[in-house]
Design an enzyme around this catalytic site. Structure first.
Site, PDB file in Angstrom:
ATOM      1  N   GLN A  34       0.830  -1.206   0.000  1.00  0.00           N
ATOM      2  CA  GLN A  34       0.000   0.000   0.000  1.00  0.00           C
ATOM      3  C   GLN A  34       0.863   1.255   0.000  1.00  0.00           C
ATOM      4  O   GLN A  34       1.872   1.329   0.713  1.00  0.00           O
ATOM      5  CB  GLN A  34      -0.867  -0.051   1.260  1.00  0.00           C
ATOM      6  CG  GLN A  34      -1.824   1.087   1.471  1.00  0.00           C
ATOM      7  CD  GLN A  34      -2.585   0.878   2.771  1.00  0.00           C
ATOM      8  OE1 GLN A  34      -2.109   1.243   3.849  1.00  0.00           O
ATOM      9  NE2 GLN A  34      -3.757   0.264   2.683  1.00  0.00           N
ATOM     10  N   HIS A  61       0.318  -4.371   3.313  1.00  0.00           N
ATOM     11  CA  HIS A  61      -1.055  -4.391   3.825  1.00  0.00           C
ATOM     12  C   HIS A  61      -1.391  -5.796   4.288  1.00  0.00           C
ATOM     13  O   HIS A  61      -1.959  -5.982   5.348  1.00  0.00           O
ATOM     14  CB  HIS A  61      -2.044  -3.929   2.751  1.00  0.00           C
ATOM     15  CG  HIS A  61      -3.460  -3.855   3.252  1.00  0.00           C
ATOM     16  ND1 HIS A  61      -4.483  -3.326   2.510  1.00  0.00           N
ATOM     17  CD2 HIS A  61      -4.033  -4.258   4.408  1.00  0.00           C
ATOM     18  CE1 HIS A  61      -5.622  -3.404   3.198  1.00  0.00           C
ATOM     19  NE2 HIS A  61      -5.371  -3.965   4.351  1.00  0.00           N
ATOM     20  N   PHE A 111      -3.738  -3.935  13.927  1.00  0.00           N
ATOM     21  CA  PHE A 111      -3.653  -4.188  12.486  1.00  0.00           C
ATOM     22  C   PHE A 111      -3.125  -5.593  12.231  1.00  0.00           C
ATOM     23  O   PHE A 111      -3.706  -6.382  11.476  1.00  0.00           O
ATOM     24  CB  PHE A 111      -2.746  -3.124  11.865  1.00  0.00           C
ATOM     25  CG  PHE A 111      -2.611  -3.186  10.370  1.00  0.00           C
ATOM     26  CD1 PHE A 111      -3.562  -3.789   9.561  1.00  0.00           C
ATOM     27  CD2 PHE A 111      -1.504  -2.602   9.754  1.00  0.00           C
ATOM     28  CE1 PHE A 111      -3.421  -3.826   8.174  1.00  0.00           C
ATOM     29  CE2 PHE A 111      -1.364  -2.620   8.379  1.00  0.00           C
ATOM     30  CZ  PHE A 111      -2.315  -3.245   7.588  1.00  0.00           C
ATOM     31  N   HIS A 114      -5.566  -8.297  13.225  1.00  0.00           N
ATOM     32  CA  HIS A 114      -6.608  -8.466  12.209  1.00  0.00           C
ATOM     33  C   HIS A 114      -6.093  -9.279  11.030  1.00  0.00           C
ATOM     34  O   HIS A 114      -6.779 -10.201  10.554  1.00  0.00           O
ATOM     35  CB  HIS A 114      -7.077  -7.096  11.727  1.00  0.00           C
ATOM     36  CG  HIS A 114      -7.936  -7.154  10.509  1.00  0.00           C
ATOM     37  ND1 HIS A 114      -9.282  -7.475  10.552  1.00  0.00           N
ATOM     38  CD2 HIS A 114      -7.643  -6.955   9.193  1.00  0.00           C
ATOM     39  CE1 HIS A 114      -9.779  -7.471   9.325  1.00  0.00           C
ATOM     40  NE2 HIS A 114      -8.809  -7.151   8.479  1.00  0.00           N
ATOM     41  N   GLU A 115      -4.898  -8.957  10.562  1.00  0.00           N
ATOM     42  CA  GLU A 115      -4.353  -9.656   9.395  1.00  0.00           C
ATOM     43  C   GLU A 115      -4.110 -11.131   9.691  1.00  0.00           C
ATOM     44  O   GLU A 115      -4.387 -11.994   8.854  1.00  0.00           O
ATOM     45  CB  GLU A 115      -3.054  -8.974   8.932  1.00  0.00           C
ATOM     46  CG  GLU A 115      -3.262  -7.599   8.329  1.00  0.00           C
ATOM     47  CD  GLU A 115      -4.165  -7.639   7.107  1.00  0.00           C
ATOM     48  OE1 GLU A 115      -3.931  -8.476   6.215  1.00  0.00           O
ATOM     49  OE2 GLU A 115      -5.122  -6.845   7.040  1.00  0.00           O
ATOM     50  N   LYS A 118      -7.791 -12.895  10.371  1.00  0.00           N
ATOM     51  CA  LYS A 118      -8.630 -12.992   9.176  1.00  0.00           C
ATOM     52  C   LYS A 118      -7.962 -13.792   8.066  1.00  0.00           C
ATOM     53  O   LYS A 118      -8.606 -14.627   7.420  1.00  0.00           O
ATOM     54  CB  LYS A 118      -8.990 -11.606   8.650  1.00  0.00           C
ATOM     55  CG  LYS A 118      -9.895 -11.652   7.414  1.00  0.00           C
ATOM     56  CD  LYS A 118     -10.330 -10.276   6.956  1.00  0.00           C
ATOM     57  CE  LYS A 118     -11.251 -10.391   5.737  1.00  0.00           C
ATOM     58  NZ  LYS A 118     -11.713  -9.055   5.268  1.00  0.00           N
ATOM     59  N   HIS A 119      -6.684 -13.549   7.828  1.00  0.00           N
ATOM     60  CA  HIS A 119      -5.996 -14.144   6.675  1.00  0.00           C
ATOM     61  C   HIS A 119      -4.966 -15.210   7.064  1.00  0.00           C
ATOM     62  O   HIS A 119      -4.923 -16.292   6.489  1.00  0.00           O
ATOM     63  CB  HIS A 119      -5.303 -13.048   5.864  1.00  0.00           C
ATOM     64  CG  HIS A 119      -6.233 -12.004   5.346  1.00  0.00           C
ATOM     65  ND1 HIS A 119      -7.123 -12.234   4.325  1.00  0.00           N
ATOM     66  CD2 HIS A 119      -6.409 -10.701   5.721  1.00  0.00           C
ATOM     67  CE1 HIS A 119      -7.811 -11.135   4.072  1.00  0.00           C
ATOM     68  NE2 HIS A 119      -7.406 -10.197   4.904  1.00  0.00           N
TER      69      HIS A 119
END
Length: 226
Positions: A34, A61, A111, A114-115, A118-119
């Protein structure tokens, strides 16, 4: 005796199914980098991390598992939460290469949490938590997007450049076709926001994308300052 054999055969089948279910369940990764100037110059506001303003460079990102049909898995294992103690040796590098710009200001932990949740959990059969974040950092180091663009005279100076020139410069340097995501600034101008490259299932090698994300940019896009 036959009953016992039948039971053990069924148990073996169940065990095999469990292995299949929890084995690699994705086809490739998107490595997404990003441009902070576009994040901060978009419709949403940005806040610098508590560690200070990031460098004027592309930041990670995410490293996102995907399927060849364009869909993707998410939030695959609630029993494997983000644990910063497992990546303590990577934190300083992540603050530099994977900074948060979300508001309110933070140190990056939310952050990265979350990454991972989620991923990252969707690739945990291949990459444990430390390996996942290390892989993203290594890939980012291997693909220095800002240097690639500056080498051909494409600079983050607020000027506009042909989209094809940006894509061609990256493809020439990396050897595969990138996908460019744009957002718009407060005046509605299309600008370089994120660059997607595809990575093999081991998180090691850049590959041609089996499928590109959806979306489009203008034929000429801004590369804003940061």
């Amino acid at each position: 005796m036959k009953s016992n054999q039948s039971f053990f055969i069924k148990l073996l089948i169940v065990q095999c199914l469990v292995v299949v279910c929890f084995s690699q369940d994705y086809d490739f990764f998107y490595l997404v980098q990003q441009w902070p100037g576009s994040y901060c110059d978009g419709k949403q506001s940005c806040c610098y991390p508590t560690t200070g303003k990031p460098d004027a460079d592309f930041g990670v990102h995410g490293l996102w598992p995907n399927y060849k049909d364009g869909s993707y898995p998410s939030n695959c294992d609630p029993n494997n939460p983000y644990d910063e103690s497992k990546i303590s040796d990577l934190i300083s590098s992540m603050q530099e290469e994977w900074p948060t710009l979300a508001c309110p200001s933070g140190n990056g932990s939310k952050f990265w949490e979350h990454e991972w949740e989620k991923h990252g959990t969707c690739s945990e059969s291949v990459l444990a938590q430390h390996q996942y974040f290390q892989a993203a950092l290594d890939l980012k180091k291997d693909v220095d997007l800002l240097q690639i663009l500056e080498k051909v005279g494409i600079e983050a100076n607020g000027e506009s450049y042909p989209l094809n020139d940006i894509k061609d410069a990256i493809e020439e340097a990396v050897g595969v076709t990138p996908w460019i995501e744009c957002n718009v600034d407060s005046s509605g101008n299309s600008q370089l926001y994120q660059v997607y490259l595809c990575v093999d299932t081991y998180g090691k090698n850049i590959i041609e994308c089996p499928v590109m994300p959806r979306g489009k940019c203008g034929s000429t896009i801004e590369f804003p300052e940061f």
